[in-house]
Design an enzyme around this catalytic site. Structure first.
Site, PDB file in Angstrom:
ATOM      1  N   CYS A  74      -0.991   3.818   5.269  1.00 38.40           N
ATOM      2  CA  CYS A  74      -2.140   2.916   5.130  1.00 38.40           C
ATOM      3  C   CYS A  74      -2.160   1.829   6.205  1.00 38.40           C
ATOM      4  CB  CYS A  74      -2.180   2.293   3.739  1.00 38.40           C
ATOM      5  SG  CYS A  74      -0.909   1.050   3.454  1.00 38.40           S
ATOM      6  N   GLY A  75      -1.261   1.904   7.184  1.00 45.00           N
ATOM      7  CA  GLY A  75      -1.321   1.007   8.321  1.00 45.00           C
ATOM      8  C   GLY A  75      -0.561  -0.293   8.184  1.00 45.00           C
TER       9      GLY A  75
ATOM     10  N   GLY B  64       0.846  -1.186   0.000  1.00 45.45           N
ATOM     11  CA  GLY B  64       0.000   0.000   0.000  1.00 45.45           C
ATOM     12  C   GLY B  64       0.876   1.227   0.000  1.00 45.45           C
ATOM     13  N   THR B  65       0.256   2.392   0.036  1.00 44.24           N
ATOM     14  CA  THR B  65       1.011   3.636   0.131  1.00 44.24           C
ATOM     15  C   THR B  65       1.460   3.851   1.568  1.00 44.24           C
ATOM     16  OG1 THR B  65      -0.960   4.960   0.598  1.00 44.24           O
ATOM     17  CG2 THR B  65      -0.353   4.682  -1.718  1.00 44.24           C
ATOM     18  N   MET B  66       2.227   4.890   1.793  1.00 45.09           N
ATOM     19  CA  MET B  66       2.511   5.310   3.151  1.00 45.09           C
ATOM     20  C   MET B  66       1.196   5.670   3.841  1.00 45.09           C
ATOM     21  SD  MET B  66       5.915   7.677   2.567  1.00 45.09           S
ATOM     22  CE  MET B  66       5.039   8.743   1.422  1.00 45.09           C
TER      23      MET B  66
ATOM     24  N   GLU C  70       9.061  -2.856   6.006  1.00 44.92           N
ATOM     25  CA  GLU C  70       9.870  -2.033   5.092  1.00 44.92           C
ATOM     26  C   GLU C  70      10.558  -2.916   4.064  1.00 44.92           C
ATOM     27  OE1 GLU C  70       9.263   0.940   5.280  1.00 44.92           O
ATOM     28  OE2 GLU C  70       8.806   1.430   7.360  1.00 44.92           O
TER      29      GLU C  70
ATOM     30  N   GLN D  20      10.299  -3.126   0.998  1.00 42.86           N
ATOM     31  CA  GLN D  20      10.700  -2.495  -0.265  1.00 42.86           C
ATOM     32  C   GLN D  20      12.180  -2.158  -0.285  1.00 42.86           C
ATOM     33  OE1 GLN D  20       8.740  -0.986   1.987  1.00 42.86           O
ATOM     34  NE2 GLN D  20       9.575   1.037   2.439  1.00 42.86           N
TER      35      GLN D  20
END
Length: 216
Positions: free
Chosen positions: A13-14, A9-11, A87, A89
């Site tokens: 978004c939990g 998800g994006t930043m 994290e 990514q």
């Protein structure tokens, strides 16, 4: 069957909150987690959420063999029932391959959490490899919101509140700051494309419905 699952998800978004919730739920049933993370906002060797929750983790530094780390932990008498990787990514593609090997050879579930694309809308190498290898990809349902109220789909890097589109892919910053430090903000595609952050809108005294001169 054990799985490699990528929660994306994006930043905002939990993702980290869900990672901590999964760890809490499973620990209540006697299952032992091994947590990896990389460049968390709370510092090295920490997994934290913006709600203020934090726990210890193993920092997955570049060049670290995650599969070998798990094997060493188990061979020394440690109990590992599943892995959480936050994290994700930021991990190297070879480290994602090592996580897949944990699933296939050690028969352990691996839950990886991360954002998919960077501030330039380009895939992170770790996320790309997860998309290629994961048994399941779950898009988190807690929607982050752009300043305009629309669903946020893109991550933006800011400097003094102004969006930038050049620079190193990984720079740890504050997602709430709009000073001269590096910050991050989530935007809808329209405002990411137009480079309109909440800071730039406030600075120019534009309403959300007014487009800047020269916008396409």
């Amino acid at each position: 069957m054990p799985e490699l699952v990528f929660f994306s998800g994006t930043m905002d978004c939990g993702k980290s909150t869900l990672a901590l919730q999964i760890a809490h739920n499973r620990s209540a049933r006697g299952l032992q987690v091994l947590i990896f993370t990389r460049d968390d906002r709370a510092g090295e060797g920490k997994l934290s959420s913006r709600l203020g929750l934090v726990t210890d983790a193993v920092e997955a530094v570049p060049g670290m063999d995650l599969y070998a780390h798990v094997v060493d932990r188990v061979s020394q008498g440690g109990k590992v029932d599943y892995l959480i990787v936050d994290e994700a990514q930021f991990l190297e593609p070879v480290q994602i391959d090592q996580l897949a090997r944990v699933v296939d050879d050690l028969r352990l579930d691996v839950f990886a959490f991360g954002i998919t694309t960077d501030f330039r809308t380009k895939l992170f190498p770790g996320s790309r490899r997860l998309i290629e290898l994961a048994d399941r990809i779950e898009t988190l349902q807690v929607e982050a919101m752009c300043w305009c109220g629309s669903r946020a789909t893109h991550n933006a890097r800011t400097l003094g509140g102004e969006m930038v589109v050049e620079g190193e892919q990984v720079v740890v910053g504050d997602v709430t700051g709009f000073d001269e430090e590096v910050g991050y903000e989530v935007l809808c595609r329209q405002h990411h494309r137009r480079r309109m952050t909440s800071g730039s809108v406030r600075a120019s005294a534009l309403s959300p419905d007014v487009l800047p001169v020269g916008s396409d």
